[in-house]
Design a protein around this motif. Structure first.
Motif, PDB file in Angstrom:
ATOM      1  N   VAL A 148       7.534  13.298  -2.642  1.00 60.11           N
ATOM      2  CA  VAL A 148       6.815  12.513  -1.635  1.00 60.11           C
ATOM      3  C   VAL A 148       6.667  11.072  -2.102  1.00 60.11           C
ATOM      4  N   GLY A 149       6.379  10.889  -3.390  1.00 61.31           N
ATOM      5  CA  GLY A 149       6.250   9.531  -3.927  1.00 61.31           C
ATOM      6  C   GLY A 149       7.536   8.744  -3.822  1.00 61.31           C
ATOM      7  N   CYS A 150       8.656   9.386  -4.104  1.00 54.27           N
ATOM      8  CA  CYS A 150       9.957   8.702  -4.005  1.00 54.27           C
ATOM      9  C   CYS A 150      10.246   8.260  -2.576  1.00 54.27           C
ATOM     10  N   ALA A 208      -8.274  13.201 -10.972  1.00 58.65           N
ATOM     11  CA  ALA A 208      -9.220  12.442 -10.150  1.00 58.65           C
ATOM     12  C   ALA A 208      -8.962  10.944 -10.263  1.00 58.65           C
ATOM     13  N   ALA A 209      -8.633  10.463 -11.465  1.00 60.62           N
ATOM     14  CA  ALA A 209      -8.382   9.032 -11.655  1.00 60.62           C
ATOM     15  C   ALA A 209      -7.130   8.587 -10.902  1.00 60.62           C
ATOM     16  N   VAL A 210      -6.072   9.374 -10.993  1.00 58.62           N
ATOM     17  CA  VAL A 210      -4.817   9.014 -10.314  1.00 58.62           C
ATOM     18  C   VAL A 210      -5.007   9.077  -8.803  1.00 58.62           C
ATOM     19  N   TRP A 211      -5.730  10.095  -8.340  1.00 62.11           N
ATOM     20  CA  TRP A 211      -5.933  10.216  -6.890  1.00 62.11           C
ATOM     21  C   TRP A 211      -6.875   9.140  -6.376  1.00 62.11           C
ATOM     22  N   PHE A 212      -7.773   8.648  -7.231  1.00 60.28           N
ATOM     23  CA  PHE A 212      -8.596   7.488  -6.892  1.00 60.28           C
ATOM     24  C   PHE A 212      -7.698   6.276  -6.638  1.00 60.28           C
ATOM     25  N   VAL A 213      -6.708   6.064  -7.490  1.00 58.02           N
ATOM     26  CA  VAL A 213      -5.767   4.951  -7.308  1.00 58.02           C
ATOM     27  C   VAL A 213      -5.000   5.109  -5.996  1.00 58.02           C
ATOM     28  N   ASN A 214      -4.601   6.340  -5.691  1.00 61.24           N
ATOM     29  CA  ASN A 214      -3.925   6.588  -4.422  1.00 61.24           C
ATOM     30  C   ASN A 214      -4.810   6.190  -3.249  1.00 61.24           C
ATOM     31  N   GLY A 243       0.812  -1.214   0.000  1.00 64.06           N
ATOM     32  CA  GLY A 243       0.000   0.000   0.000  1.00 64.06           C
ATOM     33  C   GLY A 243       0.841   1.258   0.000  1.00 64.06           C
ATOM     34  N   LEU A 244       1.922   1.276   0.804  1.00 67.18           N
ATOM     35  CA  LEU A 244       2.780   2.457   0.878  1.00 67.18           C
ATOM     36  C   LEU A 244       3.528   2.679  -0.433  1.00 67.18           C
ATOM     37  N   ALA A 245       4.043   1.604  -1.011  1.00 64.30           N
ATOM     38  CA  ALA A 245       4.791   1.731  -2.269  1.00 64.30           C
ATOM     39  C   ALA A 245       3.883   2.204  -3.399  1.00 64.30           C
ATOM     40  N   ALA A 246       2.703   1.603  -3.528  1.00 64.43           N
ATOM     41  CA  ALA A 246       1.788   1.991  -4.594  1.00 64.43           C
ATOM     42  C   ALA A 246       1.259   3.414  -4.395  1.00 64.43           C
ATOM     43  N   SER A 247       1.093   3.838  -3.136  1.00 65.01           N
ATOM     44  CA  SER A 247       0.698   5.219  -2.871  1.00 65.01           C
ATOM     45  C   SER A 247       1.764   6.181  -3.381  1.00 65.01           C
ATOM     46  N   GLY A 248       3.032   5.811  -3.173  1.00 66.88           N
ATOM     47  CA  GLY A 248       4.121   6.643  -3.668  1.00 66.88           C
ATOM     48  C   GLY A 248       4.150   6.722  -5.182  1.00 66.88           C
TER      49      GLY A 248
END
Length: 424
Positions: free
Chosen positions: A170-172, A102-108, A81-86
């Motif tokens: 933040v993602g890295c 909106a689509a990318v933030w939905f995935v987050n 979950g943490l890696a995919a959120s990044g």
């Protein structure tokens, strides 16, 4: 790392740190809203669509994650979950259209929903029954620590480097930190006298309970409705508080960020203090149902929250009063959420405790979803006064609901109590 060589405190420290990073990633959108509005010419309602897409995904994922954590390694679920959120944060930094954002933030939101169910399983595996409530509060505070740091870290990075670079950075960090956690956090200790074994014996035994019976549980219904209301308040302030302070209270960005800091700092205090206070109240009242015994303190927190919103929306005309209101809102709302989480576990049969928390948490996510586009639409068409009135009335409804429920539960308990045996 071998489970029997791991110190419990190290497991808690590592998991605590990981959840702080989870929450920093989660709030990166909230504190970049002003930059997104000016850079991409977005309206408040469009920001609400993006926010609601995350809340919808997070609510569904958190429910599914609770089921998945019973079947797969919670430490791996936590790290995936943490890696995919990044990764989704890095993808967000390249998007420009509302639909893509909106689509990318939905995935987050989907992968953010893996964090708390994994923590719940780890706490169950590593803690004895007498430690559960205390550590529940501690991990609730972990989220508040991340949210407390977010206004300074996120707004600072956005101001210096821009919102796109902030999201990528933040993602890295999320991806880099997640790589080490599966080797640092075993799923459970291996000692035969481990806390997990103790809790398993306590919860063993056949149960005729069903999910349908759980949905008919009056306490679960009360907790679910309360969770919906308080989540609407908390997420309404978390999502729109910065813009509200800038546009309605005429504060500059840095001062508004400091107000949001006090909101999250109040959340830390509320989460930590609530567990100890509720346990003390439980011992004093000596109710047969511990969930019922936690209602009075929850009701007091609700009254505190309502008074704080009235002070902020109608009375506060100085920065000091705004600071006091923000701290009070954070302390009271996060305290209510912590109590409701514990109450959902205590109100359900042991065999359905995880499902009970998933059901009530889903209701909370629906409240968070209502704080996205619907509240943004109200702010667009009825200004901030309309949105503020909605949150204030919602805050007022919580203690009223809890007072009525407490009276009903107390009456039922007194009516069903066995009279003391007569002396010969």
């Amino acid at each position: 790392m071998r489970p029997d060589s791991v110190n419990k405190r190290w497991v808690f420290f590592s998991t605590f740190l990981g959840y702080v990073i989870y929450t920093l990633s989660r709030r990166s959108f909230t504190y970049s809203m002003p930059a997104l509005m000016s850079s991409l010419n977005l309206e408040k309602s469009q920001l609400g669509v993006i926010s609601s897409s995350w809340s919808l995904a997070y609510g569904i994922s958190k429910f599914a994650g609770g089921v998945a954590s019973d079947r797969i390694s919670p430490s791996w679920l936590y790290c995936i979950g943490l890696a995919a959120s990044g990764i989704s944060c890095m993808a967000f930094s390249t998007a420009s259209s509302v639909t893509t954002l909106a689509a990318v933030w939905f995935v987050n939101g989907v992968f953010q929903g893996f964090g708390w169910p994994a923590i719940t399983q780890l706490v169950n595996n590593w803690c004895s029954g007498t430690e559960l409530a205390s550590w529940w509060s501690a991990f609730s505070a972990a989220g508040n620590v991340g949210l407390t740091l977010a206004p300074f870290i996120i707004t600072g990075l956005v101001g210096v480097y821009g919102w796109r670079t902030m999201f990528f950075g933040v993602g890295c960090v999320c991806v880099a930190i997640s790589a080490a956690f599966p080797y640092l956090i075993p799923d459970a200790p291996v000692s035969p006298l481990s806390p997990r074994s103790e809790r398993s014996k306590q919860g063993a035994g056949p149960s005729s309970s069903s999910l349908l019976e759980l949905c008919r549980n009056h306490m679960i219904l009360l907790v679910s409705v309360s969770y919906f209301l308080v989540s609407l308040i908390k997420e309404g302030w978390s999502n729109w508080g910065l813009l509200y302070l800038i546009q309605n209270k005429q504060l500059d960005n840095s001062v508004a960020g400091s107000v949001m800091f006090l909101f999250e700092a109040g959340g830390v205090c509320g989460s930590l203090v609530t567990g100890f206070a509720s346990d003390y109240l439980l011992r004093v009242l000596q109710w047969e149902s511990s969930a019922v015994a936690r209602i009075p303190l929850t009701m007091l927190y609700g009254i505190w929250s309502a008074c704080a919103y009235i002070l902020l929306h109608w009375i506060a005309d100085s920065l000091i009063l705004v600071y006091i209101s923000a701290f009070s809102i954070g302390c009271s709302t996060y305290g209510i959420i912590c109590l409701l989480g514990v109450m959902s576990l205590e109100a359900a049969p042991r065999s359905l405790a995880g499902a009970a928390h998933a059901v009530t948490a889903l209701a909370g996510q629906m409240g968070g979803l209502s704080a996205g586009f619907p509240l943004g639409w109200i702010a667009t068409h009825y200004q901030w006064s309309g949105a503020g009135n909605v949150l204030m009335l919602t805050a007022l409804s919580i203690p009223v609901l809890l007072a009525l429920a407490y009276t009903a539960f107390a009456t039922t308990t007194a009516a069903t109590a066995k009279p003391p045996a007569k002396k010969a």
